[in-house]
Scaffold this active site. Structure first.
Site, mmCIF file in Angstrom:
data_model
loop_
_atom_site.group_PDB
_atom_site.id
_atom_site.type_symbol
_atom_site.label_atom_id
_atom_site.label_comp_id
_atom_site.label_asym_id
_atom_site.label_seq_id
_atom_site.Cartn_x
_atom_site.Cartn_y
_atom_site.Cartn_z
ATOM 1 N N MET A 217 0.833 -1.200 0.000
ATOM 2 C CA MET A 217 0.000 0.000 0.000
ATOM 3 C C MET A 217 0.862 1.242 0.000
ATOM 4 O O MET A 217 1.725 1.411 0.863
ATOM 5 C CB MET A 217 -0.898 0.013 1.236
ATOM 6 C CG MET A 217 -1.934 -1.074 1.269
ATOM 7 S SD MET A 217 -2.756 -1.151 2.880
ATOM 8 C CE MET A 217 -1.489 -1.979 3.841
ATOM 9 N N ILE B 6 1.925 -5.326 8.203
ATOM 10 C CA ILE B 6 3.341 -5.001 8.379
ATOM 11 C C ILE B 6 3.546 -3.501 8.253
ATOM 12 O O ILE B 6 3.160 -2.893 7.251
ATOM 13 C CB ILE B 6 4.204 -5.729 7.338
ATOM 14 C CG1 ILE B 6 3.975 -7.238 7.425
ATOM 15 C CG2 ILE B 6 5.683 -5.409 7.543
ATOM 16 C CD1 ILE B 6 4.564 -8.010 6.269
ATOM 17 N N GLY C 276 1.379 4.077 5.102
ATOM 18 C CA GLY C 276 2.224 3.236 4.252
ATOM 19 C C GLY C 276 2.594 1.899 4.862
ATOM 20 O O GLY C 276 2.957 1.829 6.009
ATOM 21 N N SER C 277 2.492 0.817 4.103
ATOM 22 C CA SER C 277 2.723 -0.491 4.683
ATOM 23 C C SER C 277 2.423 -1.598 3.674
ATOM 24 O O SER C 277 2.260 -1.335 2.492
ATOM 25 C CB SER C 277 1.811 -0.666 5.897
ATOM 26 O OG SER C 277 0.509 -0.251 5.555
ATOM 27 N N ARG C 278 2.290 -2.832 4.200
ATOM 28 C CA ARG C 278 1.872 -3.938 3.345
ATOM 29 C C ARG C 278 1.193 -5.004 4.185
ATOM 30 O O ARG C 278 1.331 -5.029 5.417
ATOM 31 C CB ARG C 278 3.058 -4.491 2.577
ATOM 32 C CG ARG C 278 3.716 -5.706 3.146
ATOM 33 C CD ARG C 278 4.838 -6.213 2.247
ATOM 34 N NE ARG C 278 5.169 -7.584 2.562
ATOM 35 C CZ ARG C 278 6.400 -8.069 2.489
ATOM 36 N NH1 ARG C 278 7.402 -7.291 2.118
ATOM 37 N NH2 ARG C 278 6.626 -9.328 2.769
#
Length: 216
Positions: A97, A155, A185-187
């Site tokens: 993301m 994460i 922001g991340s995944r």
């Protein structure tokens, strides 16, 4: 519509920008400079509003499909050894993301939450190979009638400093229902049984709660 995790930040940002804009209007004489600074403030507010948006979507639950937990781009599809919960090989599908994506995390399947754990950690960039094991993260496992145990892992990235996880062990959850939120922001990684049919490709853009990433 904005996600509940953003209400406080949006309100604080709004008041700070209003106060700063009034100070700029009072103290800055140069009209062009004044206008430029105020435009920057407005852009900042718009970015914050966009980050915490939570658009209404029509979700259709499916027992035969496992949906993406988040909006973003598929960056990993590979067979890995998952050692936190399964201790066996699984297919990992990871969705990255960017700051402009919707950051609501949704349950990829419905069922019973059998595992939910928070792990403090580092803030490596979200696409780093070791971020899944070393970054701040939460691991949630939902037992589903069709797919069995499905693990999804939020994460944190280099900008994300707080992960919100709503999953509680023992509760029944619905597919596409809010599972949590990751700020800035991340995944998210999803670990699937080896006999699943993968419905997405690398670099494909997906929508949380909508796009099928695997089926049986």
């Amino acid at each position: 519509m904005f996600h509940r995790e953003g209400h406080k930040i949006i309100l604080i940002t709004f008041f700070i920008i209003v106060i700063l804009s009034l100070l700029v209007d009072f103290f800055v004489v140069n009209t062009m400079l004044k206008g430029g600074v105020i435009i920057i403030f407005i852009v900042l507010l718009v970015l914050v509003l966009q980050f915490f948006r939570n658009p209404k979507r029509n979700f259709t639950a499916s027992e035969s499909q496992l949906v993406s937990p988040v909006d973003g781009k598929v960056v990993v599809i590979e067979e890995v050894f998952e050692k936190e919960y399964f201790n066996e090989k699984r297919i990992q599908v990871s969705v990255f993301m960017s700051p402009i994506n919707v950051h609501v995390t949704r349950y990829p399947v419905g069922g019973k939450v059998v595992y939910s754990k928070y792990h403090p950690g580092k803030y490596l960039v979200a696409w780093h190979p070791k971020s899944s094991e070393e970054n701040e993260r939460t691991t949630v496992v939902v037992n589903n009638n069709t797919f069995g145990d499905i693990l999804h892992r939020q994460i944190a990235g280099a900008l994300a400093k707080r992960i919100v996880n709503y999953a509680k062990e023992g509760e029944e959850v619905k597919q596409a229902e809010d599972s949590g939120f990751i700020k800035f922001g991340s995944r998210v990684d999803v670990f699937l049984p080896l006999d699943c049919t993968i419905d997405v490709k690398l670099n494909q853009m997906v929508k949380g709660g909508i796009t099928s990433i695997a089926s049986k």
